[in-house]
Design a protein around this motif. Structure first.
Motif, PDB file in Angstrom:
ATOM      1  N   LYS A  37       1.037  -1.212  -0.125  1.00  0.00           N
ATOM      2  CA  LYS A  37      -0.035  -0.055   0.029  1.00  0.00           C
ATOM      3  C   LYS A  37       0.847   1.136  -0.038  1.00  0.00           C
ATOM      4  N   VAL A  38       0.293   2.141  -0.461  1.00  0.00           N
ATOM      5  CA  VAL A  38       0.812   3.557  -0.322  1.00  0.00           C
ATOM      6  C   VAL A  38       1.612   4.111   1.030  1.00  0.00           C
ATOM      7  N   GLY A  39       2.796   4.205   0.868  1.00  0.00           N
ATOM      8  CA  GLY A  39       3.662   4.710   2.109  1.00  0.00           C
ATOM      9  C   GLY A  39       4.202   3.348   2.798  1.00  0.00           C
ATOM     10  N   TYR A  40       3.865   2.301   2.360  1.00  0.00           N
ATOM     11  CA  TYR A  40       4.683   1.045   2.893  1.00  0.00           C
ATOM     12  C   TYR A  40       5.991   0.922   2.535  1.00  0.00           C
ATOM     13  N   GLY A  41       7.077   0.868   3.419  1.00  0.00           N
ATOM     14  CA  GLY A  41       8.108   0.817   2.826  1.00  0.00           C
ATOM     15  C   GLY A  41       8.925  -0.725   2.920  1.00  0.00           C
ATOM     16  N   ALA A  81      15.998  10.095  -0.524  1.00  0.00           N
ATOM     17  CA  ALA A  81      15.370  10.647   0.607  1.00  0.00           C
ATOM     18  C   ALA A  81      15.762  12.175   0.579  1.00  0.00           C
ATOM     19  N   LYS A  82      16.989  12.531   0.090  1.00  0.00           N
ATOM     20  CA  LYS A  82      17.506  14.027  -0.033  1.00  0.00           C
ATOM     21  C   LYS A  82      16.725  14.645  -1.103  1.00  0.00           C
ATOM     22  N   GLY A  83      16.321  13.700  -2.324  1.00  0.00           N
ATOM     23  CA  GLY A  83      15.504  14.452  -3.237  1.00  0.00           C
ATOM     24  C   GLY A  83      13.953  14.323  -3.052  1.00  0.00           C
ATOM     25  N   SER A  84      13.510  13.815  -1.858  1.00  0.00           N
ATOM     26  CA  SER A  84      12.111  13.801  -1.616  1.00  0.00           C
ATOM     27  C   SER A  84      11.428  12.647  -2.039  1.00  0.00           C
ATOM     28  N   VAL A  85      12.188  11.478  -2.537  1.00  0.00           N
ATOM     29  CA  VAL A  85      11.419  10.495  -3.128  1.00  0.00           C
ATOM     30  C   VAL A  85      11.275   9.300  -2.381  1.00  0.00           C
ATOM     31  N   MET A  86      11.814   9.399  -1.156  1.00  0.00           N
ATOM     32  CA  MET A  86      11.775   8.304  -0.272  1.00  0.00           C
ATOM     33  C   MET A  86      11.986   8.923   1.210  1.00  0.00           C
ATOM     34  N   CYS A 106      10.917   4.358   2.834  1.00  0.00           N
ATOM     35  CA  CYS A 106       9.566   4.459   2.427  1.00  0.00           C
ATOM     36  C   CYS A 106       9.250   5.425   1.265  1.00  0.00           C
ATOM     37  N   PRO A 107       8.761   5.093   0.275  1.00  0.00           N
ATOM     38  CA  PRO A 107       8.414   5.969  -0.978  1.00  0.00           C
ATOM     39  C   PRO A 107       7.377   7.031  -0.409  1.00  0.00           C
ATOM     40  N   THR A 108       7.754   8.272  -0.667  1.00  0.00           N
ATOM     41  CA  THR A 108       6.873   9.491  -0.476  1.00  0.00           C
ATOM     42  C   THR A 108       5.751   9.607  -1.735  1.00  0.00           C
ATOM     43  N   VAL A 109       4.980  10.462  -1.771  1.00  0.00           N
ATOM     44  CA  VAL A 109       3.902  10.505  -2.665  1.00  0.00           C
ATOM     45  C   VAL A 109       4.792  10.655  -4.252  1.00  0.00           C
ATOM     46  N   LEU A 110       5.720  11.392  -4.118  1.00  0.00           N
ATOM     47  CA  LEU A 110       6.787  11.514  -5.418  1.00  0.00           C
ATOM     48  C   LEU A 110       7.274  10.252  -5.724  1.00  0.00           C
ATOM     49  N   GLY A 111       7.823   9.525  -4.729  1.00  0.00           N
ATOM     50  CA  GLY A 111       8.514   8.218  -5.066  1.00  0.00           C
ATOM     51  C   GLY A 111       7.254   7.313  -5.615  1.00  0.00           C
ATOM     52  N   GLU A 112       6.188   7.330  -5.072  1.00  0.00           N
ATOM     53  CA  GLU A 112       5.044   6.586  -5.492  1.00  0.00           C
ATOM     54  C   GLU A 112       4.515   6.619  -7.056  1.00  0.00           C
ATOM     55  N   GLU A 113       4.523   8.049  -7.304  1.00  0.00           N
ATOM     56  CA  GLU A 113       4.577   8.357  -8.795  1.00  0.00           C
ATOM     57  C   GLU A 113       5.548   7.915  -9.599  1.00  0.00           C
TER      58      GLU A 113
END
Length: 112
Positions: free
Chosen positions: A30-34, A61-66, A75-82
């Protein structure tokens, strides 16, 4: 945010491989699950060292993807999920549905 195929192609293999490993390791994720770094290492069949995976996740993580939680979970962020959806050709998984929590009535607690 719209992620272009040119951007996805421009990413070094390690980043694409790590992001693609999330749905492959757990298709019901699911979204947010790492995943723990060790799980990513396992999912990537030793293609990269554990240290390389950790460093790549920290860079993302520094690039706001994790987001790194408890120093071991990527854990993927919203950007990571995209990005995962763009890399795998899938869609962003829905946010987990959780029914509301109803606390017990206080009168029952006093009956003990």
């Amino acid at each position: 945010m719209y992620i272009t195929s040119e951007y996805v192609k421009s990413l070094p293999d390690i980043y694409r491989d790590i992001l693609a490993a999330f749905p492959r390791f757990d298709p019901t994720r699911k979204v947010g699950y790492g995943l723990a770094y060790q799980s990513l290492y396992s999912a990537l069949d030793g293609k990269y060292t554990l240290g390389q995976i950790m460093r790549a996740c920290q860079n993302m993580a520094k690039g706001s993807v994790m987001e790194i939680k408890n120093e071991i979970f990527a854990c993927p962020t919203v950007l990571g999920e995209e990005l995962i959806a763009a890399i795998t050709g899938g869609t962003v998984p829905p946010a987990p549905e959780v029914p509301p929590f109803k606390p017990p009535k206080m009168s029952h607690l006093n009956d003990r």
